[in-house]
Every structure is written in structure tokens, then in C-alpha cells.
Design an enzyme around this catalytic site. Structure first.
Site, PDB file in Angstrom:
ATOM      1  N   TRP A  83      -4.346  -2.430  -0.684  1.00  0.00           N
ATOM      2  CA  TRP A  83      -3.999  -2.990  -1.226  1.00  0.00           C
ATOM      3  C   TRP A  83      -4.866  -4.374  -0.325  1.00  0.00           C
ATOM      4  O   TRP A  83      -3.695  -4.468   0.438  1.00  0.00           O
ATOM      5  CB  TRP A  83      -3.087  -3.841  -2.048  1.00  0.00           C
ATOM      6  CG  TRP A  83      -2.549  -4.908  -2.869  1.00  0.00           C
ATOM      7  CD1 TRP A  83      -2.913  -5.013  -4.672  1.00  0.00           C
ATOM      8  CD2 TRP A  83      -2.484  -5.854  -2.843  1.00  0.00           C
ATOM      9  NE1 TRP A  83      -2.989  -6.433  -4.490  1.00  0.00           N
ATOM     10  CE2 TRP A  83      -2.231  -6.924  -3.455  1.00  0.00           C
ATOM     11  CE3 TRP A  83      -1.517  -7.266  -1.282  1.00  0.00           C
ATOM     12  CZ2 TRP A  83      -1.914  -8.766  -3.782  1.00  0.00           C
ATOM     13  CZ3 TRP A  83      -1.913  -8.326  -1.305  1.00  0.00           C
ATOM     14  CH2 TRP A  83      -1.696  -9.255  -2.420  1.00  0.00           C
ATOM     15  N   LYS A 117       7.217 -13.162 -16.905  1.00  0.00           N
ATOM     16  CA  LYS A 117       6.825 -11.439 -18.101  1.00  0.00           C
ATOM     17  C   LYS A 117       5.704 -11.717 -18.795  1.00  0.00           C
ATOM     18  O   LYS A 117       4.733 -11.432 -18.511  1.00  0.00           O
ATOM     19  CB  LYS A 117       7.770 -10.783 -18.728  1.00  0.00           C
ATOM     20  CG  LYS A 117       8.982 -10.649 -17.868  1.00  0.00           C
ATOM     21  CD  LYS A 117       8.637  -8.282 -17.325  1.00  0.00           C
ATOM     22  CE  LYS A 117       9.404  -8.728 -15.892  1.00  0.00           C
ATOM     23  NZ  LYS A 117       9.704  -9.793 -14.831  1.00  0.00           N
ATOM     24  N   ASN A 176       0.017   0.547   6.957  1.00  0.00           N
ATOM     25  CA  ASN A 176       0.328  -0.382   5.685  1.00  0.00           C
ATOM     26  C   ASN A 176       0.644  -1.926   6.859  1.00  0.00           C
ATOM     27  O   ASN A 176       1.439  -1.345   7.896  1.00  0.00           O
ATOM     28  CB  ASN A 176       1.777   0.148   5.203  1.00  0.00           C
ATOM     29  CG  ASN A 176       1.319   0.592   4.076  1.00  0.00           C
ATOM     30  OD1 ASN A 176       0.606   0.861   3.528  1.00  0.00           O
ATOM     31  ND2 ASN A 176       2.623   0.858   3.095  1.00  0.00           N
ATOM     32  N   GLY A 177       0.698  -3.480   6.276  1.00  0.00           N
ATOM     33  CA  GLY A 177       1.062  -4.425   7.217  1.00  0.00           C
ATOM     34  C   GLY A 177      -0.284  -4.614   7.927  1.00  0.00           C
ATOM     35  O   GLY A 177      -1.570  -4.482   7.229  1.00  0.00           O
ATOM     36  N   GLU A 208       2.579 -12.234 -15.734  1.00  0.00           N
ATOM     37  CA  GLU A 208       2.652 -10.743 -15.320  1.00  0.00           C
ATOM     38  C   GLU A 208       1.376  -9.749 -15.829  1.00  0.00           C
ATOM     39  O   GLU A 208       0.754  -8.856 -15.152  1.00  0.00           O
ATOM     40  CB  GLU A 208       3.783 -10.093 -14.395  1.00  0.00           C
ATOM     41  CG  GLU A 208       4.825 -11.000 -13.682  1.00  0.00           C
ATOM     42  CD  GLU A 208       5.739 -10.244 -13.255  1.00  0.00           C
ATOM     43  OE1 GLU A 208       6.489  -9.910 -11.897  1.00  0.00           O
ATOM     44  OE2 GLU A 208       6.235  -9.708 -14.398  1.00  0.00           O
ATOM     45  N   GLU A 248      12.321 -15.623 -16.193  1.00  0.00           N
ATOM     46  CA  GLU A 248      11.714 -14.473 -16.206  1.00  0.00           C
ATOM     47  C   GLU A 248      11.218 -14.860 -17.489  1.00  0.00           C
ATOM     48  O   GLU A 248      10.035 -13.355 -17.117  1.00  0.00           O
ATOM     49  CB  GLU A 248      13.311 -13.887 -16.255  1.00  0.00           C
ATOM     50  CG  GLU A 248      12.866 -12.167 -16.780  1.00  0.00           C
ATOM     51  CD  GLU A 248      12.097 -11.370 -14.667  1.00  0.00           C
ATOM     52  OE1 GLU A 248      11.757 -10.335 -15.351  1.00  0.00           O
ATOM     53  OE2 GLU A 248      12.364 -12.221 -14.074  1.00  0.00           O
ATOM     54  N   HIS A 275      10.978 -34.788 -19.353  1.00  0.00           N
ATOM     55  CA  HIS A 275      10.687 -35.647 -18.161  1.00  0.00           C
ATOM     56  C   HIS A 275       9.068 -35.227 -17.984  1.00  0.00           C
ATOM     57  O   HIS A 275       8.735 -35.070 -17.177  1.00  0.00           O
ATOM     58  CB  HIS A 275      11.861 -35.201 -17.720  1.00  0.00           C
ATOM     59  CG  HIS A 275      13.266 -36.174 -17.450  1.00  0.00           C
ATOM     60  ND1 HIS A 275      13.259 -36.675 -17.412  1.00  0.00           N
ATOM     61  CD2 HIS A 275      14.426 -35.437 -18.218  1.00  0.00           C
ATOM     62  CE1 HIS A 275      14.747 -37.503 -18.011  1.00  0.00           C
ATOM     63  NE2 HIS A 275      14.888 -36.294 -18.063  1.00  0.00           N
ATOM     64  N   LYS A 302       3.904  -3.658  -6.484  1.00  0.00           N
ATOM     65  CA  LYS A 302       6.510  -3.721  -6.325  1.00  0.00           C
ATOM     66  C   LYS A 302       5.967  -4.137  -5.684  1.00  0.00           C
ATOM     67  O   LYS A 302       7.340  -4.692  -5.575  1.00  0.00           O
ATOM     68  CB  LYS A 302       5.983  -1.799  -7.178  1.00  0.00           C
ATOM     69  CG  LYS A 302       7.482  -1.248  -7.471  1.00  0.00           C
ATOM     70  CD  LYS A 302       7.966  -2.177  -8.964  1.00  0.00           C
ATOM     71  CE  LYS A 302       8.842  -1.948  -9.137  1.00  0.00           C
ATOM     72  NZ  LYS A 302       9.203  -3.032 -10.348  1.00  0.00           N
ATOM     73  N   ARG A 306       3.176   0.743  -7.355  1.00  0.00           N
ATOM     74  CA  ARG A 306       3.504  -0.360  -6.318  1.00  0.00           C
ATOM     75  C   ARG A 306       1.790  -1.115  -5.839  1.00  0.00           C
ATOM     76  O   ARG A 306       2.096  -2.337  -5.096  1.00  0.00           O
ATOM     77  CB  ARG A 306       2.877   0.391  -4.818  1.00  0.00           C
ATOM     78  CG  ARG A 306       4.230   1.450  -4.060  1.00  0.00           C
ATOM     79  CD  ARG A 306       4.417   2.061  -2.678  1.00  0.00           C
ATOM     80  NE  ARG A 306       4.431   1.364  -2.124  1.00  0.00           N
ATOM     81  CZ  ARG A 306       5.410   0.898  -1.525  1.00  0.00           C
ATOM     82  NH1 ARG A 306       6.713   1.949  -1.400  1.00  0.00           N
ATOM     83  NH2 ARG A 306       5.164   0.605   0.788  1.00  0.00           N
ATOM     84  N   CYS A 322       0.882  -1.179   0.116  1.00  0.00           N
ATOM     85  CA  CYS A 322      -0.331   0.178  -0.067  1.00  0.00           C
ATOM     86  C   CYS A 322       0.895   1.247   0.339  1.00  0.00           C
ATOM     87  O   CYS A 322       2.441   1.564   1.044  1.00  0.00           O
ATOM     88  CB  CYS A 322      -1.283   0.344   1.454  1.00  0.00           C
ATOM     89  SG  CYS A 322      -1.540  -1.595   1.235  1.00  0.00           S
TER      90      CYS A 322
END
Length: 613
Positions: A74, A490, A100-101, A493, A486, A509, A608, A27, A2
């Protein structure tokens, strides 16, 4: 995750807070709100959705005052609806907070407060904090003492900002644990508070970072920082050099696109002042390394989350290659739960763009308790991961606003490359002529990346051909195996396309069962020590009707004959090839996302800075 912004001074706080919250949109959030003291009363406006929705509310029903707090939320407790948005106000209407938290003992405290007659107006854990403060104030103590008493009762990691219309000349903020940063911005007859520097950078560059267990009393004339026992703290004011213009999109459509293109500059900045090409010398003064220390190391752990962990996988290869020190890469969220073997002969290196990632900080604390040496590679100057470490490397990436990390992926790869060379030089495992050659290879990087970015239109054409896919498989080997991870991340995301990455040798496999004409396979097939192995993987995919998108070295006719699409990469020494091979995969994900009309910079459900476990 947040965002917090607060202001006290002589200006109208509302536009300052709103602009600050916009700077923190990267964020991730699902609601926004602010509160100011207007005519000796707390006035509050909140709205679910984006900040633009809050702005519409304020246009219809404006509020103004010279002291205020704001927040982007958030959701953790309670769905993302307006009544759960911050700020939260107490029953008397005299105290308001943003937070926040996660309050770990939320249910216990809520039951206690309800028994005292408190009525809750939200589903959040945050509301317990404001009710606790008001409950403490009933005994006639000051707001400062009430906040301290409350902080002692709540469990977990928190960043909190409190405002009261009974003491309107001050803001009180606190930091407990690693729920995110709390930054004080120092102006002239005005002060700012934020959870991250970009929110206040247009107003001041002079800042103070609160440490865990500290709180601050802020008035427009200045501030005082104290420990929870009331002891005054000596703090260090820092001057931030970031230019606010660098946080603007400029000519680019999205921040992510801008940040992909900024990699030439960030790589140049990463090398500047650290690499002496003429003498073949690496300078990393903030790492505080000595030959005795490096020679004593028996192992190194690299710990990180998400994109940073994939950068760490490449760093593992670099350190073992150049310095011959055993390295393990651990996902930070698992590190402290597996009873890691850490002692005074072990270095634990954390990689974090934000420097405030909760799981990464927890891993660092675990390593500290076990007697390990702490290192960090961090983009955000002065953050907790930097302050905890015995030695640190500051990424030279500048602000990264897009949620999907790009330039803060390639920069720490280079940071680890030069660190590995230095470690090898200090412990005597790297010959000077080999170190000199490895250092000279770094000269090629900015030009190679620049040439890759000039090929964006070619990548865009491939993206158009793939925009309607539902799944993808990414394959890589050796040093480019992490790039497969990566690249898949991407795509997931920002396009919401299901993508999986595997070491290419693992395809037979199990994953090979998925191969058909509807399963595109991205194969990283540069001319490196694993080239022939990757050619074999491509042939196996083609034999089963699969479509291949190859990342290949310029002029490779063999790959061109096999692949359906090729993302070309200039010739580059294989140790540095991940920095080149990831660029077209960043652009590919970006252009698939834009062609699907998605919010590239703020993808759904992501943030973020992940400041809760």
C-alpha cells in the site's frame, strides 16, 4: 497495512506465498510481488494492481524455489507502479527484502547511500534498507550481523523480512515498533512468516509473535528469536484455534455480507463463558480486576480509531451508567498530542480489531509512560495491543476479512457492556438487582440480530431507491448518536457517497441549511429516552422538503407516517439498542455499494490494519 508472507521448507514456495497473500488482501494494497531462490539466484516477479495481475506475470514467466518472500504493498513512498512494488533487491542481486512501515530518515540514508555509489531503482523508502544491508555485507560479516547493523540505523516502526542467496538456508525477519505484526508459523521441516495469522493458517496453527525489538533467524528445521543485541529470547508458542474455512465467503457474495450475518454467532460467542445468566455474574478473568483496583479509578479513557472509536462512545455511556466512573473517548491519533492527564488512578482502554493499529498502540505507550493502567479490547489474539495491556478482553468475532468493520463493531459494544456491569459490581455503584436485570437483557441480543438479518431483502429495496444519491445526512441522539457516525462511515467507506453524521440536536446549528429534496436524512428514531426529540428532528426535515430514512422500532405508526422509508428494528432495551440499530445501516451501505458495482471488500484507498501514522 501491507501484507507479508515468507516460506522455507521443501515445497515450492511460490504457490504458498501467493495463497498467503490472497488471505491478506483484506489489508488493502495496490501492488504485489514475490521472490524465490531458484538455482542459487534470486528470481523476482512484481506487478502493480491486484494479485491476479501478479499471477498472470507468473504464468508467463514462472519461478520456483523452496525459500521465498512475498508482499502486498500500500503505497506510502512512490506511486503504485510496478517498479515501486516489493520485494526490493540490492545492486549485487544477492539480497532481497519485503518491508512494512516507513523509514523516517529515508532521505538522509538515501543521500548517504548515493554518495557511496548506490543506484536506486524505485522511489520507495524500503530500497534504502536493502542497500544498507548490502553495504554492511561488504565488510565480510554475516547476513544476521548486517541486518542488525541496518536495523540500528533506520528510524521508525518496521516489519522486515530478508533473504540472501549467499545464505539460502535461512530467512531473517525483524520487528521494530508497531508497524504491524510479524508472526512465525511452525511446521514440520518447514517454517512460515506472515504479517497476520490468516496467511498461514491453512498450513499451521502453531505460531510465535515477535515483540518490538526482536528478530528471528528461521530455517526449515526451526527458528531462534533474539534481541537486537544478540541475546536469545524465550518465546511462547501459541496455538491458534481459528478454522481456515471461516475465512471463506461460503454462500455469501462478499466477505462483508458474510461478516454482517456472522454477528449472531459472534455475539453468542462473546457472551459464552463470560456471562452467567442464572447467577447474574460476569467473568472477565483476563482483565485482572479487583475491587480495590476499580474503587481506586478516578477516570477512564477509551482510545481508538474509526469504527472502534464509535464503539468506544457507546462504551463511555455504559461505564458511566453502570459504574459511575467518569469516561472520556479520545481518537487515538490525537491522544498523545494533547498532554493527557493520566496517572496510576487512570485506566486507558484501547479498542482495536487488528491489535496492531499504529496510532492506538502509540496512545497505549503514552499512557504507560504516564503511569496509567492499560486495558485493551482486541480481535486478533496475541497482537501488540493485547500484549501491552494489564488487562484484556478478546473479541470473539473470528477473522474479519472485509475492510469495512461490522462484527468487530458490535462485539466490543457487548464487551464494554459486560465490562461496565462488572466495574459497577466491583466498586459497589451497581445494585445486584439492577446488574441481574441488565445481564438478563443480553439474552435477547442473538434473537434480535437474527430477526434483523432475516429482513435483508427489505433493506435491499431501500438501498435500490437510494443507490443514485450523492450525499446523505445521518442523525442520532443519546446512545444512538455514535450509530449515526458509524452508519455514515460505512456509507463513505464502501459506496464513496459523501455522508455526514451529527448529534440530532445540532442539526439546527448549521446542517439544516443543507436540507432539501436532494438531501436524504437517515434518522435513528427508536423508542428510547430520546424518541420525542428525534420525532421533532424528522418533522423539521420534512418541513423543508427532505427525504427521511428512519430506523424505527417495529409497529411505530408515528414514524411510518412521517418517513419516506423505514428500516424496522425489533423492540429491544434501549441500552442495547445500538447493536440492533446498526445492523440495517450496515446492510444499507452494503447493498447500495453492490448496486453501484463497487468492490465492497476492498474499497479504494483503505486498509484493514492501519500500521503507519
Amino acid at each position: 497495512m501491507c501484507g507479508i508472507v515468507a516460506y522455507i521448507g521443501d515445497q515450492n514456495a511460490t504457490p504458498i506465498i501467493l495463497n498467503g497473500l490472497r488471505r491478506l488482501e483484506y489489508r488493502g494494497y495496490d501492488s504485489a510481488g514475490l521472490a524465490v531462490i531458484q538455482n542459487d539466484k534470486i528470481k523476482m516477479r512484481r506487478k502493480s494492481g491486484k494479485i491476479a495481475e501478479l499471477e498472470r506475470v507468473l504464468l508467463e514467466d514462472p519461478i520456483a524455489g523452496t525459500v521465498g518472500i512475498g508482499h502486498t504493498r500500500w503505497a506510502t513512498h512512490g506511486e503504485p507502479i510496478t517498479r515501486n512494488a516489493h520485494p526490493h533487491i540490492g545492486m549485487t542481486g544477492d539480497v532481497v527484502i519485503v518491508h512494512n512501515g516507513i523509514v523516517e530518515n529515508f532521505l538522509e540514508l538515501k543521500e548517504y547511500l548515493e554518495a557511496k555509489g548506490c543506484k536506486f531503482n524505485s522511489d520507495t523508502d524500503t530500497e534504502t534498507i536493502v542497500h544498507l544491508i548490502e553495504h554492511e555485507l561488504e565488510s565480510g560479516i554475516t547476513l544476521e550481523d548486517a541486518v542488525i547493523a541496518t536495523l540500528r540505523r533506520i528510524r521508525g516502526a518496521h516489519g522486515i523480512v530478508v533473504l540472501s542467496n549467499n545464505e539460502p538456508d535461512k530467512i531473517i525477519c525483524a520487528r521494530l515498533g508497531n508497524a504491524g505484526g510479524v508472526v512465525l508459523g511452525i511446521g514440520t521441516d518447514e517454517m512460515f512468516v506472515a504479517s497476520d495469522i490468516p496467511a498461514i493458517l491453512e498450513h499451521t496453527r502453531k505460531v510465535v509473535f515477535l515483540e518490538s525489538g526482536q528478530y528471528a533467524i528461521i530455517k526449515k528445521e526451526g527458528y531462534q528469536v533474539k534481541e537486537l543485541d544478540g541475546t536469545a529470547c524465550k518465546v511462547q508458542e501459541q496455538t491458534i484455534s481459528w478454522d481456515p474455512v471461516s475465512a471463506e465467503k461460503g454462500e455469501f457474495r462478499h466477505f462483508m455480507q458474510k461478516e454482517i450475518h456472522e454477528q449472531v454467532r459472534s455475539l453468542n460467542d462473546t457472551l459464552a463463558g463470560r456471562v452467567d445468566f442464572e447467577k447474574g455474574i460476569i467473568r472477565l478473568d483476563q482483565m485482572n480486576l479487583t475491587p480495590e483496583l476499580v474503587k481506586s479509578l478516578k477516570r477512564i479513557y477509551i482510545t481508538a480509531c474509526g469504527t472502534a472509536s464509535y464503539a468506544g462512545m457507546i462504551g463511555e455511556l455504559y461505564i458511566e451508567h453502570f459504574a459511575r466512573i467518569p469516561v472520556e473517548v479520545d481518537v487515538a491519533s490525537e491522544f498523545r498530542y494533547r498532554n493527557p492527564i493520566v496517572d496510576q488512578y487512570t485506566a486507558v482502554m484501547a479498542i482495536s480489531q487488528s491489535g496492531e493499529t499504529a496510532d492506538t498502540l502509540a496512545a497505549m505507550e503514552e499512557a504507560r509512560q504516564r503511569g496509567g493502567i492499560l486495558w485493551s479490547i482486541v480481535n486478533a489474539i496475541g497482537t501488540q495491543a493485547m500484549r501491552l495491556a494489564d488487562g484484556t478482553i478478546s473479541m470473539q468475532s473470528g477473522p474479519e476479512i472485509g475492510v469495512a468493520s461490522t462484527k468487530a463493531f458490535t462485539a466490543p459494544i457487548v464487551d464494554q457492556y459486560i465490562l461496565a456491569i462488572l466495574l459497577g459490581q466491583l466498586n459497589g455503584n451497581l445494585k445486584q438487582e439492577d446488574a441481574f436485570k441488565a445481564i438478563q437483557d443480553l439474552r435477547l441480543l442473538p434473537d434480535v440480530v437474527s430477526r434483523l438479518l432475516n429482513r435483508e431483502d427489505d433493506v435491499k429495496k431501500v438501498a435500490e431507491a437510494l443507490k443514485d444519491i450523492d450525499n446523505a445526512l445521518y442523525l442520532g441522539r443519546g446512545i444512538n448518536m455514535p450509530i449515526a457516525y458509524e452508519g455514515a462511515l460505512k456509507l463513505k467507506e464502501i459506496t464513496y457517497i459523501h455522508a455526514e453524521a451529527y448529534p440530532a440536536g445540532e442539526m439546527k446549528h448549521g446542517p439544516i441549511a443543507l436540507i432539501d429534496e436532494n438531501m436524504p436524512v437517515v434518522a435513528i428514531t427508536l423508542r428510547d429516552p430520546w424518541y420525542e426529540k428525534m420525532i421533532s428532528q424528522i418533522e423539521q426535515v420534512k418541513a423543508r422538503g427532505g427525504k427521511v430514512i428512519a430506523v424505527a422500532t417495529d409497529g411505530d405508526e408515528r414514524v411510518a407516517a412521517l418517513a419516506d422509508h423505514v428500516l424496522w428494528v425489533p423492540e429491544i432495551p434501549w441500552l442495547l439498542s445500538p447493536i440492533a440499530s446498526v445492523i440495517p445501516l450496515q446492510l444499507l451501505a452494503y447493498h447500495i455499494a453492490t448496486s453501484r458495482g463497487l468492490d465492497v471488500d476492498q474499497p479504494r484507498n483503505l486498509a484493514k490494519s492501519v500500521t503507519v501514522e
